[in-house]
Design an enzyme around this catalytic site. Structure first.
Site, PDB file in Angstrom:
ATOM      1  N   ASP A  77       0.832  -1.201   0.000  1.00 20.67           N
ATOM      2  CA  ASP A  77       0.000   0.000   0.000  1.00 20.67           C
ATOM      3  C   ASP A  77       0.865   1.250   0.000  1.00 20.67           C
ATOM      4  OD1 ASP A  77       0.721  -0.726   2.695  1.00 20.67           O
ATOM      5  OD2 ASP A  77      -0.676   0.800   3.420  1.00 20.67           O
ATOM      6  N   ASP A 107       8.823   3.983  -1.370  1.00 16.48           N
ATOM      7  CA  ASP A 107       8.119   3.499  -0.168  1.00 16.48           C
ATOM      8  C   ASP A 107       6.893   2.683  -0.561  1.00 16.48           C
ATOM      9  OD1 ASP A 107       7.331   3.133   2.465  1.00 16.48           O
ATOM     10  OD2 ASP A 107       6.440   5.124   2.657  1.00 16.48           O
ATOM     11  N   GLU A 139      -0.001  -1.342   5.580  1.00 14.84           N
ATOM     12  CA  GLU A 139       1.045  -0.951   6.533  1.00 14.84           C
ATOM     13  C   GLU A 139       0.927   0.518   6.880  1.00 14.84           C
ATOM     14  OE1 GLU A 139       4.996   0.733   7.711  1.00 14.84           O
ATOM     15  OE2 GLU A 139       3.734   1.207   5.976  1.00 14.84           O
ATOM     16  N   GLU A 167      12.164  -1.299   3.778  1.00 15.03           N
ATOM     17  CA  GLU A 167      11.800   0.119   3.807  1.00 15.03           C
ATOM     18  C   GLU A 167      12.980   0.961   3.323  1.00 15.03           C
ATOM     19  OE1 GLU A 167       9.053   1.704   4.465  1.00 15.03           O
ATOM     20  OE2 GLU A 167       7.774   0.389   5.682  1.00 15.03           O
TER      21      GLU A 167
END
Length: 386
Positions: A77, A107, A139, A167
């Site tokens: 997401d 991201d 998330e 990340e």
């Protein structure tokens, strides 16, 4: 079939508008079908609504073994683009001046793209241990999907040697991050004309007392610690960031609603911090409110929670990722990831991925091709070490 390289995969992934309010199923099913074409079955763990899903897939060891090995974790997401001014279409990967622009490019669809691009290589390697792909939903709104995925893996008796959460860290090793916990509070009083103040119970004023107590707790941590100087903000923080109440300037408000969060250092109990807030409500605020209005009440609802992460330097995954990146620095960050969830599930975890967190959530989000290339080199060496 011709397998996509990392940039082609990133183009595909960015084109799916997986803003957290939307479904991610089209992306997940695309990845599932691509893996199936290589003979890799993927399990989908759906949200209770059925409109979203996590994906988990195992690339077995050369002897077919599926236990142990390393998990490559990423969330599918992205945050909204609403109100942001972009120079390009945020859902079309666009290269300009040596940068790849698009929502989620760093991201964290960049990491997922790199992992997917290397699947054929991973499968061809004579690995003694398996490699696993874990792609989650939601998330960005509180690590909603990953707990369901981890629960399913626990029920299956799955075991893992470590996890890398991709990340954006500019391919540097992050060994710790704070936890984040978000709450909504509703303070219920009694409405009255403001000229008849004693007949009402002002929800705004009572909410203000609670907000000030939350600030007092924050000030205590700032003044007294505990501290961890490796964080840019080296203590636990609490803030109230939204508030709404009242219907007119001459009416005592019967409802005030606000949201607060705290970001706790690793090792600090979320329950202890929240317990201080709830104790104040129970022992001081509510008695005061109910003295003037017997039915006054305070409701606190947990909206999102992600535990802190603190990787062990003695863990094999930490030593391995440090060796592969050459990064020996102790680096801790204030932003949260799903890493704490994996660690709490008994899976040693570190954070390392392409792109800079400084570009995340902003208009004109981008990742540099050199970061994708560095990520591919890292993942290739990681798989070769298994």
């Amino acid at each position: 079939m011709t397998w996509k390289n990392s940039r082609e995969w990133l183009t595909t992934l960015v084109a799916f508008d997986t803003t957290s309010r939307n479904s991610n199923l089209a992306l997940i099913e695309c990845v599932r079908d691509a893996l199936a074409a290589l003979g890799v079955p993927a399990t989908l763990i759906h949200a209770p609504s059925g409109g979203k899903a996590n994906l988990f897939a195992t690339l077995p060891a050369h002897d077919g073994g599926q236990q142990g090995g390393i998990v490559l974790s990423g969330h599918t997401d992205v945050v909204p683009v609403d109100g942001q001014v972009w120079d390009t279409d945020p859902f079309q990967l666009t290269e300009r001046a040596g940068r790849l622009y698009g929502r989620g490019s760093c991201d964290m669809k960049g990491f997922i793209a790199c992992a997917l691009a290397l699947v054929p290589e991973f499968l061809a390697m004579p690995r003694a241990r398996p490699l696993h792909l874990a792609f989650s939903y939601d998330e960005e709104v509180g690590c909603v999907g990953a707990p369901l995925l981890l629960e399913q893996l626990k029920l299956r008796g799955a075991r893992f040697d470590g996890c890398v959460v991709g990340e954006p860290t500019s391919m540097r090793v992050v060994v710790a991050h704070k936890g984040i916990h978000l709450f909504r509070c509703r303070v219920h009083g009694k409405a009255a004309h403001s000229s008849l103040t004693p007949q009402g119970s002002n929800a705004i004023e009572h909410a203000a007392r609670l907000i000030c107590r939350i600030r007092d707790i924050a000030d205590h941590f700032k003044a007294n610690g505990p501290y961890d100087e490796f964080f840019d903000v080296p203590y636990t923080t609490l803030t109230t960031n939204q508030i709404h109440g009242g219907i007119a300037v001459n009416t005592i408000a019967d409802l005030c609603e606000f949201a607060y969060e705290f970001r706790n250092l690793p090792g600090m109990s979320m329950e202890h911090i929240q317990g201080q807030i709830e104790a104040y409500v129970r022992d001081e605020l509510l008695p005061r409110m109910q003295h003037e209005y017997a039915d006054a009440r305070v409701e606190i609802q947990a909206l999102a929670s992600a535990p802190a992460l603190e990787a062990s330097e003695q863990a094999a995954i930490t030593a391995l990722v440090r060796a592969l990146t050459g990064d020996r620095a102790t680096r801790k960050v204030a932003f949260a990831t799903e890493g704490g969830l994996f660690q709490n599930a008994g899976i040693p975890t570190v954070v390392c991925g392409p792109g800079s967190i400084e570009q995340a959530h902003k208009p004109n989000e981008f990742v540099e091709p050199a970061q994708l290339e560095a990520c591919e080199r890292f993942l290739r060496r990681l798989a070769q070490s298994l």
